[in-house]
Design a protein around this motif. Structure first.
Motif, PDB file in Angstrom:
ATOM      1  N   ASN A  37     -17.436  25.562 -28.204  1.00 38.56           N
ATOM      2  CA  ASN A  37     -18.209  24.634 -29.023  1.00 38.56           C
ATOM      3  C   ASN A  37     -19.127  23.712 -28.227  1.00 38.56           C
ATOM      4  O   ASN A  37     -20.098  23.191 -28.761  1.00 38.56           O
ATOM      5  N   LEU A  38     -18.817  23.486 -26.970  1.00 39.38           N
ATOM      6  CA  LEU A  38     -19.586  22.546 -26.157  1.00 39.38           C
ATOM      7  C   LEU A  38     -19.446  22.941 -24.701  1.00 39.38           C
ATOM      8  O   LEU A  38     -18.348  23.186 -24.222  1.00 39.38           O
ATOM      9  N   LYS A  39     -20.569  23.031 -23.968  1.00 37.40           N
ATOM     10  CA  LYS A  39     -20.499  23.497 -22.585  1.00 37.40           C
ATOM     11  C   LYS A  39     -21.470  22.721 -21.704  1.00 37.40           C
ATOM     12  O   LYS A  39     -22.586  22.425 -22.100  1.00 37.40           O
ATOM     13  N   LEU A  40     -21.024  22.404 -20.480  1.00 38.05           N
ATOM     14  CA  LEU A  40     -21.834  21.746 -19.460  1.00 38.05           C
ATOM     15  C   LEU A  40     -21.807  22.630 -18.222  1.00 38.05           C
ATOM     16  O   LEU A  40     -20.740  22.991 -17.741  1.00 38.05           O
ATOM     17  N   THR A  41     -22.987  22.999 -17.715  1.00 39.60           N
ATOM     18  CA  THR A  41     -23.091  23.876 -16.553  1.00 39.60           C
ATOM     19  C   THR A  41     -23.871  23.176 -15.453  1.00 39.60           C
ATOM     20  O   THR A  41     -24.920  22.586 -15.709  1.00 39.60           O
ATOM     21  N   VAL A  42     -23.374  23.255 -14.220  1.00 41.43           N
ATOM     22  CA  VAL A  42     -24.046  22.688 -13.051  1.00 41.43           C
ATOM     23  C   VAL A  42     -24.141  23.801 -12.011  1.00 41.43           C
ATOM     24  O   VAL A  42     -23.153  24.470 -11.727  1.00 41.43           O
ATOM     25  N   ASN A  43     -25.353  24.009 -11.437  1.00 41.63           N
ATOM     26  CA  ASN A  43     -25.479  25.031 -10.397  1.00 41.63           C
ATOM     27  C   ASN A  43     -25.777  24.398  -9.050  1.00 41.63           C
ATOM     28  O   ASN A  43     -25.931  23.188  -8.932  1.00 41.63           O
ATOM     29  N   ASP A  44     -25.863  25.224  -8.016  1.00 40.31           N
ATOM     30  CA  ASP A  44     -26.041  24.721  -6.652  1.00 40.31           C
ATOM     31  C   ASP A  44     -27.451  24.202  -6.384  1.00 40.31           C
ATOM     32  O   ASP A  44     -27.692  23.597  -5.363  1.00 40.31           O
ATOM     33  N   LYS A  45     -28.371  24.397  -7.296  1.00 42.99           N
ATOM     34  CA  LYS A  45     -29.730  23.881  -7.137  1.00 42.99           C
ATOM     35  C   LYS A  45     -29.908  22.556  -7.881  1.00 42.99           C
ATOM     36  O   LYS A  45     -31.015  22.133  -8.157  1.00 42.99           O
ATOM     37  N   LYS A  46     -28.790  21.915  -8.225  1.00 44.88           N
ATOM     38  CA  LYS A  46     -28.749  20.615  -8.889  1.00 44.88           C
ATOM     39  C   LYS A  46     -29.334  20.655 -10.300  1.00 44.88           C
ATOM     40  O   LYS A  46     -29.855  19.668 -10.787  1.00 44.88           O
ATOM     41  N   LYS A  47     -29.278  21.804 -10.950  1.00 48.86           N
ATOM     42  CA  LYS A  47     -29.727  21.901 -12.334  1.00 48.86           C
ATOM     43  C   LYS A  47     -28.515  21.770 -13.244  1.00 48.86           C
ATOM     44  O   LYS A  47     -27.499  22.409 -13.033  1.00 48.86           O
ATOM     45  N   VAL A  48     -28.636  20.929 -14.258  1.00 51.19           N
ATOM     46  CA  VAL A  48     -27.554  20.695 -15.207  1.00 51.19           C
ATOM     47  C   VAL A  48     -28.029  21.158 -16.581  1.00 51.19           C
ATOM     48  O   VAL A  48     -29.125  20.820 -17.017  1.00 51.19           O
ATOM     49  N   ILE A  98     -24.762  41.842  -8.923  1.00 52.69           N
ATOM     50  CA  ILE A  98     -23.347  41.818  -9.248  1.00 52.69           C
ATOM     51  C   ILE A  98     -22.954  40.363  -9.485  1.00 52.69           C
ATOM     52  O   ILE A  98     -23.214  39.496  -8.662  1.00 52.69           O
ATOM     53  N   ARG A  99     -22.361  40.112 -10.637  1.00 53.49           N
ATOM     54  CA  ARG A  99     -21.922  38.762 -10.955  1.00 53.49           C
ATOM     55  C   ARG A  99     -20.405  38.738 -11.016  1.00 53.49           C
ATOM     56  O   ARG A  99     -19.788  39.614 -11.602  1.00 53.49           O
ATOM     57  N   LYS A 100     -19.828  37.741 -10.416  1.00 61.99           N
ATOM     58  CA  LYS A 100     -18.385  37.578 -10.451  1.00 61.99           C
ATOM     59  C   LYS A 100     -18.087  36.252 -11.120  1.00 61.99           C
ATOM     60  O   LYS A 100     -18.644  35.228 -10.754  1.00 61.99           O
ATOM     61  N   LEU A 160     -10.896  25.671 -19.718  1.00 65.35           N
ATOM     62  CA  LEU A 160     -12.133  24.901 -19.726  1.00 65.35           C
ATOM     63  C   LEU A 160     -13.071  25.160 -18.553  1.00 65.35           C
ATOM     64  O   LEU A 160     -14.254  24.861 -18.648  1.00 65.35           O
ATOM     65  N   PHE A 161     -12.597  25.662 -17.439  1.00 67.18           N
ATOM     66  CA  PHE A 161     -13.425  25.804 -16.244  1.00 67.18           C
ATOM     67  C   PHE A 161     -13.750  27.263 -15.958  1.00 67.18           C
ATOM     68  O   PHE A 161     -12.900  28.136 -16.066  1.00 67.18           O
ATOM     69  N   LYS A 162     -15.006  27.513 -15.538  1.00 75.48           N
ATOM     70  CA  LYS A 162     -15.426  28.857 -15.157  1.00 75.48           C
ATOM     71  C   LYS A 162     -16.395  28.734 -13.981  1.00 75.48           C
ATOM     72  O   LYS A 162     -17.299  27.909 -14.003  1.00 75.48           O
ATOM     73  N   ILE A 163     -16.183  29.539 -12.958  1.00 72.38           N
ATOM     74  CA  ILE A 163     -17.067  29.570 -11.789  1.00 72.38           C
ATOM     75  C   ILE A 163     -17.761  30.918 -11.771  1.00 72.38           C
ATOM     76  O   ILE A 163     -17.124  31.959 -11.832  1.00 72.38           O
ATOM     77  N   ASN A 164     -19.085  30.888 -11.708  1.00 76.56           N
ATOM     78  CA  ASN A 164     -19.890  32.106 -11.655  1.00 76.56           C
ATOM     79  C   ASN A 164     -20.504  32.234 -10.274  1.00 76.56           C
ATOM     80  O   ASN A 164     -21.158  31.308  -9.793  1.00 76.56           O
ATOM     81  N   LYS A 165     -20.343  33.362  -9.631  1.00 78.42           N
ATOM     82  CA  LYS A 165     -20.912  33.633  -8.307  1.00 78.42           C
ATOM     83  C   LYS A 165     -21.882  34.785  -8.455  1.00 78.42           C
ATOM     84  O   LYS A 165     -21.534  35.856  -8.925  1.00 78.42           O
ATOM     85  N   THR A 166     -23.133  34.549  -8.096  1.00 77.06           N
ATOM     86  CA  THR A 166     -24.145  35.590  -8.113  1.00 77.06           C
ATOM     87  C   THR A 166     -24.734  35.719  -6.720  1.00 77.06           C
ATOM     88  O   THR A 166     -24.423  34.938  -5.818  1.00 77.06           O
ATOM     89  N   LYS A 167     -25.623  36.660  -6.568  1.00 73.49           N
ATOM     90  CA  LYS A 167     -26.301  36.850  -5.289  1.00 73.49           C
ATOM     91  C   LYS A 167     -27.186  35.646  -4.959  1.00 73.49           C
ATOM     92  O   LYS A 167     -27.383  35.303  -3.803  1.00 73.49           O
ATOM     93  N   LYS A 168     -27.680  34.948  -5.988  1.00 71.84           N
ATOM     94  CA  LYS A 168     -28.584  33.826  -5.780  1.00 71.84           C
ATOM     95  C   LYS A 168     -27.894  32.473  -5.680  1.00 71.84           C
ATOM     96  O   LYS A 168     -28.508  31.499  -5.287  1.00 71.84           O
ATOM     97  N   GLY A 169     -26.623  32.378  -6.077  1.00 72.29           N
ATOM     98  CA  GLY A 169     -25.966  31.087  -5.986  1.00 72.29           C
ATOM     99  C   GLY A 169     -24.680  31.011  -6.775  1.00 72.29           C
ATOM    100  O   GLY A 169     -24.125  32.009  -7.211  1.00 72.29           O
ATOM    101  N   VAL A 170     -24.227  29.767  -6.982  1.00 74.30           N
ATOM    102  CA  VAL A 170     -22.959  29.495  -7.640  1.00 74.30           C
ATOM    103  C   VAL A 170     -23.204  28.488  -8.758  1.00 74.30           C
ATOM    104  O   VAL A 170     -24.005  27.568  -8.608  1.00 74.30           O
ATOM    105  N   SER A 171     -22.493  28.650  -9.878  1.00 74.46           N
ATOM    106  CA  SER A 171     -22.541  27.650 -10.933  1.00 74.46           C
ATOM    107  C   SER A 171     -21.139  27.413 -11.459  1.00 74.46           C
ATOM    108  O   SER A 171     -20.269  28.273 -11.377  1.00 74.46           O
ATOM    109  N   VAL A 172     -20.939  26.208 -11.999  1.00 76.99           N
ATOM    110  CA  VAL A 172     -19.650  25.833 -12.565  1.00 76.99           C
ATOM    111  C   VAL A 172     -19.895  25.409 -14.007  1.00 76.99           C
ATOM    112  O   VAL A 172     -20.776  24.597 -14.275  1.00 76.99           O
ATOM    113  N   SER A 173     -19.122  25.979 -14.920  1.00 84.02           N
ATOM    114  CA  SER A 173     -19.215  25.626 -16.330  1.00 84.02           C
ATOM    115  C   SER A 173     -17.933  24.950 -16.754  1.00 84.02           C
ATOM    116  O   SER A 173     -16.845  25.376 -16.391  1.00 84.02           O
TER     117      SER A 173
END
Length: 83
Positions: free
Chosen positions: A32-43, A5-7, A14-27
């Motif tokens: 036209n242009l997007k930057l995403t950072v997740n809780d495992k320090k992947k950009v 289940i993804r929320k 401009l901002f979107k927060i994704n919550k999954t069972k495995k973690g959280v990411s912020v876009s």
């Protein structure tokens, strides 16, 4: 295969927060242009629709799980003595 289940929560245009069972990411960005950072320090930096993106991990080193993909050297087998 389990149930996932993804929320997603949009904050403004401009901002979107994704919550999954495995973690959280912020876009941050628009269509036209997007930057995403997740809780495992992947950009991830991407241009949606073009197939062009760049991924990197912040903080330098990777965590290791103790498993390695390199083969261990095998020791020479001693011939068994048959009686």
């Amino acid at each position: 295969m389990g149930l996932n289940i993804r929320k997603s929560f949009k904050i403004g245009n401009l901002f979107k927060i994704n919550k999954t069972k495995k973690g959280v990411s912020v876009s941050v960005g628009n269509k036209n242009l997007k930057l995403t950072v997740n809780d495992k320090k992947k950009v991830t930096f991407g241009l949606p629709g073009t197939g062009i993106s760049y991924d990197t991990t912040l903080g330098g080193g990777k965590k290791t799980s103790g498993k390695t993909s390199a083969k261990k050297p095998t020791s020479a087998k001693k011939p068994s003595a048959k009686k």
